[in-house]
Design an enzyme around this catalytic site. Structure first.
Site, PDB file in Angstrom:
ATOM      1  N   HIS A   1      -7.729   9.321  -1.722  1.00  0.00           N
ATOM      2  CA  HIS A   1      -7.051   9.294  -0.417  1.00  0.00           C
ATOM      3  C   HIS A   1      -7.942   9.833   0.711  1.00  0.00           C
ATOM      4  O   HIS A   1      -7.983   9.269   1.801  1.00  0.00           O
ATOM      5  CB  HIS A   1      -5.749  10.109  -0.509  1.00  0.00           C
ATOM      6  CG  HIS A   1      -4.713   9.673   0.465  1.00  0.00           C
ATOM      7  ND1 HIS A   1      -3.384   9.539   0.137  1.00  0.00           N
ATOM      8  CD2 HIS A   1      -4.798   9.325   1.767  1.00  0.00           C
ATOM      9  CE1 HIS A   1      -2.706   9.131   1.182  1.00  0.00           C
ATOM     10  NE2 HIS A   1      -3.541   9.004   2.186  1.00  0.00           N
TER      11      HIS A   1
ATOM     12  N   LYS B   1      -2.902   5.838  -4.318  1.00  0.00           N
ATOM     13  CA  LYS B   1      -4.041   6.738  -4.025  1.00  0.00           C
ATOM     14  C   LYS B   1      -3.836   8.100  -4.665  1.00  0.00           C
ATOM     15  O   LYS B   1      -2.703   8.575  -4.756  1.00  0.00           O
ATOM     16  CB  LYS B   1      -4.184   6.943  -2.506  1.00  0.00           C
ATOM     17  CG  LYS B   1      -4.004   5.683  -1.678  1.00  0.00           C
ATOM     18  CD  LYS B   1      -4.159   5.913  -0.188  1.00  0.00           C
ATOM     19  CE  LYS B   1      -3.763   4.680   0.607  1.00  0.00           C
ATOM     20  NZ  LYS B   1      -2.332   4.588   0.936  1.00  0.00           N
TER      21      LYS B   1
ATOM     22  N   TYR C   1       2.991   9.872  -0.511  1.00  0.00           N
ATOM     23  CA  TYR C   1       4.100   9.265   0.258  1.00  0.00           C
ATOM     24  C   TYR C   1       5.454   9.520  -0.431  1.00  0.00           C
ATOM     25  O   TYR C   1       6.510   9.308   0.154  1.00  0.00           O
ATOM     26  CB  TYR C   1       3.914   7.755   0.463  1.00  0.00           C
ATOM     27  CG  TYR C   1       2.656   7.335   1.200  1.00  0.00           C
ATOM     28  CD1 TYR C   1       1.837   8.267   1.845  1.00  0.00           C
ATOM     29  CD2 TYR C   1       2.264   5.997   1.253  1.00  0.00           C
ATOM     30  CE1 TYR C   1       0.684   7.875   2.505  1.00  0.00           C
ATOM     31  CE2 TYR C   1       1.110   5.600   1.917  1.00  0.00           C
ATOM     32  CZ  TYR C   1       0.328   6.538   2.531  1.00  0.00           C
ATOM     33  OH  TYR C   1      -0.824   6.138   3.183  1.00  0.00           O
TER      34      TYR C   1
ATOM     35  N   ASP D   1       0.840  -1.199   0.000  1.00  0.00           N
ATOM     36  CA  ASP D   1       0.000   0.000   0.000  1.00  0.00           C
ATOM     37  C   ASP D   1       0.875   1.249   0.000  1.00  0.00           C
ATOM     38  O   ASP D   1       1.600   1.511   0.954  1.00  0.00           O
ATOM     39  CB  ASP D   1      -0.897   0.010   1.248  1.00  0.00           C
ATOM     40  CG  ASP D   1      -1.795   1.234   1.292  1.00  0.00           C
ATOM     41  OD1 ASP D   1      -2.880   1.188   0.687  1.00  0.00           O
ATOM     42  OD2 ASP D   1      -1.407   2.247   1.916  1.00  0.00           O
TER      43      ASP D   1
HETATM   44  N1  LIG Z   1      -5.337   6.185   3.805  1.00  0.00           N
HETATM   45  C1  LIG Z   1      -4.775   6.921   4.748  1.00  0.00           C
HETATM   46  O1  LIG Z   1      -5.160   8.092   4.969  1.00  0.00           O
HETATM   47  C2  LIG Z   1      -3.663   6.348   5.542  1.00  0.00           C
HETATM   48  C3  LIG Z   1      -3.188   7.028   6.679  1.00  0.00           C
HETATM   49  C4  LIG Z   1      -2.149   6.445   7.408  1.00  0.00           C
HETATM   50  C5  LIG Z   1      -1.631   5.214   7.022  1.00  0.00           C
HETATM   51  N2  LIG Z   1      -2.085   4.587   5.902  1.00  0.00           N
HETATM   52  C6  LIG Z   1      -1.540   3.284   5.442  1.00  0.00           C
HETATM   53  O2  LIG Z   1      -1.579   2.358   6.521  1.00  0.00           O
HETATM   54  C7  LIG Z   1      -0.251   1.861   6.759  1.00  0.00           C
HETATM   55  C8  LIG Z   1      -0.057   1.525   8.216  1.00  0.00           C
HETATM   56  O3  LIG Z   1      -0.333   2.635   9.046  1.00  0.00           O
HETATM   57  P1  LIG Z   1       0.788   3.421   9.891  1.00  0.00           P
HETATM   58  O4  LIG Z   1       2.084   3.279   9.208  1.00  0.00           O
HETATM   59  O5  LIG Z   1       0.262   4.780  10.133  1.00  0.00           O
HETATM   60  O6  LIG Z   1       0.761   2.713  11.314  1.00  0.00           O
HETATM   61  P2  LIG Z   1       0.847   1.216  11.911  1.00  0.00           P
HETATM   62  O7  LIG Z   1       1.106   0.223  10.848  1.00  0.00           O
HETATM   63  O8  LIG Z   1      -0.337   1.059  12.783  1.00  0.00           O
HETATM   64  O9  LIG Z   1       2.098   1.353  12.879  1.00  0.00           O
HETATM   65  C9  LIG Z   1       3.385   1.577  12.406  1.00  0.00           C
HETATM   66  C10 LIG Z   1       4.276   1.855  13.612  1.00  0.00           C
HETATM   67  O10 LIG Z   1       4.257   0.724  14.473  1.00  0.00           O
HETATM   68  C11 LIG Z   1       5.562   0.197  14.619  1.00  0.00           C
HETATM   69  N3  LIG Z   1       5.453  -1.266  14.551  1.00  0.00           N
HETATM   70  C12 LIG Z   1       5.169  -2.019  13.455  1.00  0.00           C
HETATM   71  N4  LIG Z   1       5.136  -3.321  13.779  1.00  0.00           N
HETATM   72  C13 LIG Z   1       5.391  -3.398  15.095  1.00  0.00           C
HETATM   73  C14 LIG Z   1       5.508  -4.482  15.988  1.00  0.00           C
HETATM   74  N5  LIG Z   1       5.343  -5.740  15.583  1.00  0.00           N
HETATM   75  N6  LIG Z   1       5.799  -4.216  17.300  1.00  0.00           N
HETATM   76  C15 LIG Z   1       5.963  -2.935  17.711  1.00  0.00           C
HETATM   77  N7  LIG Z   1       5.861  -1.870  16.907  1.00  0.00           N
HETATM   78  C16 LIG Z   1       5.593  -2.096  15.606  1.00  0.00           C
HETATM   79  C17 LIG Z   1       6.385   0.745  13.462  1.00  0.00           C
HETATM   80  O11 LIG Z   1       7.743   0.916  13.842  1.00  0.00           O
HETATM   81  P3  LIG Z   1       9.009   0.591  12.866  1.00  0.00           P
HETATM   82  O12 LIG Z   1       8.631   0.973  11.479  1.00  0.00           O
HETATM   83  O13 LIG Z   1      10.061   1.461  13.457  1.00  0.00           O
HETATM   84  O14 LIG Z   1       9.293  -0.873  13.016  1.00  0.00           O
HETATM   85  C18 LIG Z   1       5.720   2.106  13.243  1.00  0.00           C
HETATM   86  O15 LIG Z   1       6.225   3.070  14.134  1.00  0.00           O
HETATM   87  C19 LIG Z   1       0.640   3.011   6.267  1.00  0.00           C
HETATM   88  O16 LIG Z   1       1.982   2.626   6.092  1.00  0.00           O
HETATM   89  C20 LIG Z   1      -0.078   3.400   4.993  1.00  0.00           C
HETATM   90  O17 LIG Z   1       0.211   2.478   3.974  1.00  0.00           O
HETATM   91  C21 LIG Z   1      -3.096   5.140   5.163  1.00  0.00           C
END
Ligand SMILES: NC(=O)c1ccc[n+]([C@@H]2O[C@H](COP(=O)([O-])OP(=O)(O)OC[C@H]3O[C@@H](n4cnc5c(N)ncnc54)[C@H](OP(=O)(O)O)[C@@H]3O)[C@@H](O)[C@H]2O)c1
Length: 263
Positions: A95, A62, A37, A32
């Site tokens: 988005h 997106k 990004y 994704d």
């Molecule tokens: N459509 C939208 O508006 C929107 C908005 C936000 C996000 N997204 C999408 O959703 C994806 C995921 O969301 P996100 O990146 O915001 O947050 P997330 O996946 O909920 O959390 C990522 C964070 O958690 C940490 N983490 C990951 N796995 C872990 C584990 N097993 N144990 C402990 N900590 C862990 C990562 O650290 P490290 O990387 O340092 O390991 C990072 O700081 C994004 O990458 C993007 O593709 C979409």
């Protein structure tokens, strides 16, 4: 569409190549990304260099707020395709609805055109609330395949999930791990993790899976990339699912999409 994918929000272009390769080698088959990004070129390079056939990978990108509108979206899509170095994507999303701009219907009609031309295998939306979805269902000709929204145990989004289920729209969770914040240290979750000999992140991802939600956790840490995928060898009981459901506090990590203005 795989139920568990890999998200690359905030991963800089110079780093994204290596982590996407890592994720693909670990077994992820869904990536994704998004125009905003600014890492689509690195994602595309990793897809090509992985040696995995294109048709085995589910690729999502997106259209950003500034590119909403019919002609603007068609142009933005071509830019994304060029950066990704692919001739189609699997899922193209709006988005954010940006309701104050009132352009998402024009944007949606552009996505419908891209879908009809086969340039994207599916089209959907992100951060859409029920009134925005209702308008798409009433004025559009294609039902969104997916609504990607912030969703984790502290923001369980039951109302939108119920609406989407009634209308055959898949729900995809962004920030499924609450961006690595409070949910990972919540005692209810850490206790279940200890009982199951799993990590808190795995318990949260398993909760998504058992609810039929698509999850796209992000990590740049190789051990966590693998850990987040290892959630298909255990099951949460009905009681454990209820304990996790009861954690909802409607707590967002991001802005409320209804209140966002153009940036
Ligand atoms: N459509 C939208 O508006 C929107 C908005 C936000 C996000 N997204 C999408 O959703 C994806 C995921 O969301 P996100 O990146 O915001 O947050 P997330 O996946 O909920 O959390 C990522 C964070 O958690 C940490 N983490 C990951 N796995 C872990 C584990 N097993 N144990 C402990 N900590 C862990 C990562 O650290 P490290 O990387 O340092 O390991 C990072 O700081 C994004 O990458 C993007 O593709 C979409």
């Amino acid at each position: 569409m795989p139920q568990l994918g890999y998200g690359v929000f905030k991963v800089p272009e110079e780093e994204v190549y290596q982590v996407v390769l890592e994720a693909l080698h670990a077994g992820y088959r869904s990536i994704d990304t998004a125009m905003i990004y600014e890492n689509e070129a690195g994602v595309g390079r990793a897809l090509r260099d992985s040696g995995i056939p294109r048709e085995e990978i589910f690729l999502t990108t997106k259209v950003w707020n500034a590119n909403q509108g019919y002609a603007e979206t068609l142009a933005a899509f071509e830019t994304s395709l060029t950066k990704l170095g692919v001739d189609y994507v699997d899922l193209y999303l709006i988005h954010l609805p940006m309701p104050n701009e009132d352009r998402y219907m024009d944007t949606w009609h552009a996505l419908e055109e891209l879908y009809k031309q086969g340039k994207t295998k599916a089209i959907g939306v992100s951060n859409f609330h029920i009134p925005h979805l209702k308008r798409i269902l009433e004025e559009g000709t294609v039902v969104p395949a997916v609504n990607q929204i912030e969703l984790h145990p502290f923001l369980s989004q039951e109302e939108i999930r119920t609406f989407c289920k009634e209308h055959d729209i898949l729900v995809e969770a962004w920030s499924p791990l609450m961006k690595g914040r409070d949910a990972l240290t919540e005692p209810v979750i850490t206790d279940i993790a200890t009982t199951k000999d799993k990590t808190p992140a795995q318990v949260i991802l398993r909760w998504h899976i058992q609810h039929g939600i698509i999850a796209i956790p992000k990590s740049v840490t190789p051990s966590r990339i693998r850990e987040n995928l290892a959630v298909f060898d255990f099951e949460l009981s009905a009681t454990e699912m209820q304990q996790l459901d009861a954690l909802n506090q409607n707590q967002r990590t991001g802005s409320n999409p209804d209140e966002m203005h153009k940036k």
